[in-house]
Design an enzyme around this catalytic site. Structure first.
Site, PDB file in Angstrom:
ATOM      1  N   GLY A 121      -6.649 -12.539   5.666  1.00  0.00           N
ATOM      2  CA  GLY A 121      -6.663 -13.442   7.033  1.00  0.00           C
ATOM      3  C   GLY A 121      -8.113 -13.651   7.526  1.00  0.00           C
ATOM      4  O   GLY A 121      -8.892 -14.564   7.298  1.00  0.00           O
TER       5      GLY A 121
ATOM      6  N   PHE B  68      -0.642  -6.951  13.335  1.00  0.00           N
ATOM      7  CA  PHE B  68      -2.244  -7.426  13.822  1.00  0.00           C
ATOM      8  C   PHE B  68      -2.956  -7.860  12.636  1.00  0.00           C
ATOM      9  O   PHE B  68      -3.056  -6.884  11.826  1.00  0.00           O
ATOM     10  CB  PHE B  68      -2.534  -6.639  15.044  1.00  0.00           C
TER      11      PHE B  68
ATOM     12  N   ASP C 143       2.837 -15.306   8.188  1.00  0.00           N
ATOM     13  CA  ASP C 143       3.462 -13.988   9.004  1.00  0.00           C
ATOM     14  C   ASP C 143       4.065 -14.266   9.891  1.00  0.00           C
ATOM     15  O   ASP C 143       3.775 -14.562  11.040  1.00  0.00           O
ATOM     16  CB  ASP C 143       1.876 -13.067   9.525  1.00  0.00           C
TER      17      ASP C 143
ATOM     18  N   ASP D 295      -1.743  -6.883   1.569  1.00  0.00           N
ATOM     19  CA  ASP D 295      -1.685  -7.514   2.653  1.00  0.00           C
ATOM     20  C   ASP D 295      -2.260  -6.583   3.817  1.00  0.00           C
ATOM     21  O   ASP D 295      -1.601  -5.518   4.083  1.00  0.00           O
ATOM     22  CB  ASP D 295      -0.229  -8.185   3.164  1.00  0.00           C
TER      23      ASP D 295
HETATM   24  C1  DX5 Z   1      -0.076  -7.876   9.679  1.00  0.00           C
HETATM   25  C2  DX5 Z   1      -0.347  -9.161   8.863  1.00  0.00           C
HETATM   26  C3  DX5 Z   1      -1.656  -9.262   8.324  1.00  0.00           C
HETATM   27  C4  DX5 Z   1      -2.549 -10.305   8.110  1.00  0.00           C
HETATM   28  C5  DX5 Z   1      -3.732 -10.012   7.281  1.00  0.00           C
HETATM   29  O1  DX5 Z   1       1.179  -7.850  10.101  1.00  0.00           O
HETATM   30  O2  DX5 Z   1       0.643  -9.184   7.830  1.00  0.00           O
HETATM   31  O3  DX5 Z   1      -2.004  -8.120   7.447  1.00  0.00           O
HETATM   32  O4  DX5 Z   1      -1.979 -11.310   7.881  1.00  0.00           O
HETATM   33  O5  DX5 Z   1      -4.794 -10.062   8.145  1.00  0.00           O
HETATM   34  P1  DX5 Z   1      -5.911  -9.601   7.850  1.00  0.00           P
HETATM   35  O6  DX5 Z   1      -6.565 -10.093   6.630  1.00  0.00           O
HETATM   36  O7  DX5 Z   1      -6.860 -10.074   9.104  1.00  0.00           O
HETATM   37  O8  DX5 Z   1      -6.020  -7.990   7.815  1.00  0.00           O
HETATM   38 ZN    ZN Z   2       1.620 -10.624   5.849  1.00  0.00          ZN
END
Ligand code: DX5
Ligand code: ZN
Length: 223
Positions: free
Chosen positions: A204, A150, A41, A182
């Site tokens: 994540g 985030f 990311d 995502d």
């Molecule tokens: C946001 C990112 C996230 C991330 C996933 O900008 O793209 O969506 O990597 O994070 P989690 O799985 O913690 O929501």
């Molecule tokens: Zn992402």
């Protein structure tokens, strides 16, 4: 549509959720399991209200792993301006948001001309119809299921119909792009997405904090 092989289900752990003072440790956690994809990311503090890491970090991770498929998600106001650095860093696939004002088609062409896979990304409020001009040009469509910026946010369920629509268009047109989600993806929300035709799952927080990561991987890829 018959004749189109469905994609294998794929987990793409997001290294964003690892400890950034020691990303190598995060990489090792991924390498311990038979994981094929790594999601990277990239945030510029403009398109999204946060920073993550840049091409040097991607290149250094690449030096430590030549097998993982690097799925690079650019959250940048000017993806065209910074593209080469992320290609040179060893990305296998680069996905670009279609919301900022730049020549999306030309940038997708540059990714393909570099012999990498390309994807487009849609924010939660961007309608599926905005993807129509690109459907036959991309290897992947990434649907944000949180507002980017985030990790650790809650999955936005309103995005589910958009997945179903893109999956229907993919079938109707005999296309073969991957459909990836995502943000806020855990085992429960992943199942909702899978029911809409999603095959590729960025996780994540839920992956790195899972008490049993092998079981998490299995539940995503072999439900
Ligand atoms: C946001 C990112 C996230 C991330 C996933 O900008 O793209 O969506 O990597 O994070 P989690 O799985 O913690 O929501
Ligand atoms: Zn992402």
């Amino acid at each position: 549509m018959s004749g189109i092989a469905p994609h294998e289900l794929r987990l793409a752990p997001s290294i964003l959720a690892a400890d950034h003072s020691s990303l190598v440790e995060g990489l090792k956690i991924v390498q311990e399991l038979p994981i094929k994809w790594l999601h990277l990311d990239i945030m510029d503090g403009h398109f999204v209200p946060n920073f993550s890491f840049g091409p040097q970090t991607v290149a250094d991770l690449r030096k430590r792993d030549s097998n993982l498929f690097f799925d690079t998600h650019l959250m940048l106001d000017n993806p065209d301006k910074h593209l080469d650095a992320f290609l040179d860093a060893g990305s296998n696939l680069v996905s670009i948001h279609i919301e900022p004002d730049y020549d999306v088609d030309a940038t997708l062409d540059r990714i393909r001309n570099a012999d990498r896979q390309c994807g487009i990304v849609l924010n939660p409020a961007t309608p599926a119809q905005a993807a129509l001009p690109y459907l036959d040009k991309v290897d992947l469509i990434l649907l944000m299921t949180v507002w980017p910026g985030f990790g650790g946010q809650s999955f936005i369920k309103d995005t589910l119909p958009k997945m179903g629509l893109l999956n229907a268009w993919r079938k109707e047109r005999g296309l073969n792009f991957r459909l990836e989600v995502d943000g806020g993806v855990d085992l429960n929300t992943a199942q909702l997405c899978r029911e809409e035709g999603v095959d590729t799952f960025v996780a994540g927080t839920a992956f790195f904090k899972a008490p049993d990561r092998a079981a998490f991987l299995k539940a995503i890829e072999h439900p």
